[in-house]
Design a protein around this motif. Sequence first.
Motif, PDB file in Angstrom:
ATOM      1  N   LYS A  49       0.850  -1.198   0.000  1.00 39.64           N
ATOM      2  CA  LYS A  49       0.000   0.000   0.000  1.00 39.64           C
ATOM      3  C   LYS A  49       0.883   1.245   0.000  1.00 39.64           C
ATOM      4  O   LYS A  49       2.059   1.200   0.329  1.00 39.64           O
ATOM      5  CB  LYS A  49      -0.910   0.029   1.231  1.00 39.64           C
ATOM      6  CG  LYS A  49      -1.760  -1.198   1.396  1.00 39.64           C
ATOM      7  CD  LYS A  49      -2.830  -1.249   0.358  1.00 39.64           C
ATOM      8  CE  LYS A  49      -3.718  -2.462   0.606  1.00 39.64           C
ATOM      9  NZ  LYS A  49      -4.679  -2.655  -0.432  1.00 39.64           N
ATOM     10  N   SER A  50       0.291   2.360  -0.338  1.00 37.62           N
ATOM     11  CA  SER A  50       1.001   3.634  -0.318  1.00 37.62           C
ATOM     12  C   SER A  50       0.238   4.620   0.552  1.00 37.62           C
ATOM     13  O   SER A  50      -0.980   4.534   0.677  1.00 37.62           O
ATOM     14  CB  SER A  50       1.129   4.208  -1.726  1.00 37.62           C
ATOM     15  OG  SER A  50       1.899   3.360  -2.539  1.00 37.62           O
ATOM     16  N   TYR A  52      -0.493   8.552   0.735  1.00 34.12           N
ATOM     17  CA  TYR A  52      -0.401   9.753  -0.085  1.00 34.12           C
ATOM     18  C   TYR A  52      -0.663  10.994   0.756  1.00 34.12           C
ATOM     19  O   TYR A  52      -1.564  11.012   1.577  1.00 34.12           O
ATOM     20  CB  TYR A  52      -1.425   9.703  -1.231  1.00 34.12           C
ATOM     21  CG  TYR A  52      -1.132   8.605  -2.225  1.00 34.12           C
ATOM     22  CD1 TYR A  52      -0.148   8.768  -3.192  1.00 34.12           C
ATOM     23  CD2 TYR A  52      -1.825   7.415  -2.182  1.00 34.12           C
ATOM     24  CE1 TYR A  52       0.125   7.763  -4.080  1.00 34.12           C
ATOM     25  CE2 TYR A  52      -1.558   6.394  -3.075  1.00 34.12           C
ATOM     26  CZ  TYR A  52      -0.587   6.580  -4.032  1.00 34.12           C
ATOM     27  OH  TYR A  52      -0.313   5.585  -4.920  1.00 34.12           O
ATOM     28  N   LEU A  53       0.133  12.000   0.537  1.00 29.83           N
ATOM     29  CA  LEU A  53      -0.071  13.297   1.170  1.00 29.83           C
ATOM     30  C   LEU A  53      -0.299  14.324   0.080  1.00 29.83           C
ATOM     31  O   LEU A  53       0.463  14.394  -0.890  1.00 29.83           O
ATOM     32  CB  LEU A  53       1.165  13.701   1.988  1.00 29.83           C
ATOM     33  CG  LEU A  53       1.536  12.808   3.156  1.00 29.83           C
ATOM     34  CD1 LEU A  53       2.858  13.271   3.755  1.00 29.83           C
ATOM     35  CD2 LEU A  53       0.444  12.844   4.207  1.00 29.83           C
ATOM     36  N   ARG A  54      -1.329  15.111   0.232  1.00 33.94           N
ATOM     37  CA  ARG A  54      -1.574  16.186  -0.732  1.00 33.94           C
ATOM     38  C   ARG A  54      -0.783  17.411  -0.291  1.00 33.94           C
ATOM     39  O   ARG A  54      -1.076  18.009   0.730  1.00 33.94           O
ATOM     40  CB  ARG A  54      -3.050  16.496  -0.822  1.00 33.94           C
ATOM     41  CG  ARG A  54      -3.863  15.338  -1.399  1.00 33.94           C
ATOM     42  CD  ARG A  54      -5.334  15.677  -1.513  1.00 33.94           C
ATOM     43  NE  ARG A  54      -5.599  16.875  -2.274  1.00 33.94           N
ATOM     44  CZ  ARG A  54      -5.787  16.915  -3.609  1.00 33.94           C
ATOM     45  NH1 ARG A  54      -5.748  15.804  -4.294  1.00 33.94           N
ATOM     46  NH2 ARG A  54      -6.032  18.056  -4.213  1.00 33.94           N
TER      47      ARG A  54
END
Length: 88
Positions: A49-50, A52-54
């Motif tokens: 899994k990854s 993610y950060l916006r």
Amino acid sequence: MTAGFVTFFGLFGLLVTPIATTLKRYLPFVTVVIGLGRVVAGVLFVAGKSIYLRLPQLRSAPKSPWSMYGYGIAFAIASLVAIAGRGG
């Protein structure tokens, strides 16, 4: 750049020291919570899994004294994050 670095760590020390002194009895619990969060992230990464950060898109700025001051602050923050990431 040096002025930004010194400003950040000077203010950080002034703000964190009284808070850390007040909250140090809770520190063992906080470190357990942080450790559990890191274990969860590690399991997610091993499972493929990854996370993610916006983050905002950054543009390059001209090299003015203010931009170099900001670079020093950003460098100080990055070094603090790197130290925290390896456990102190």
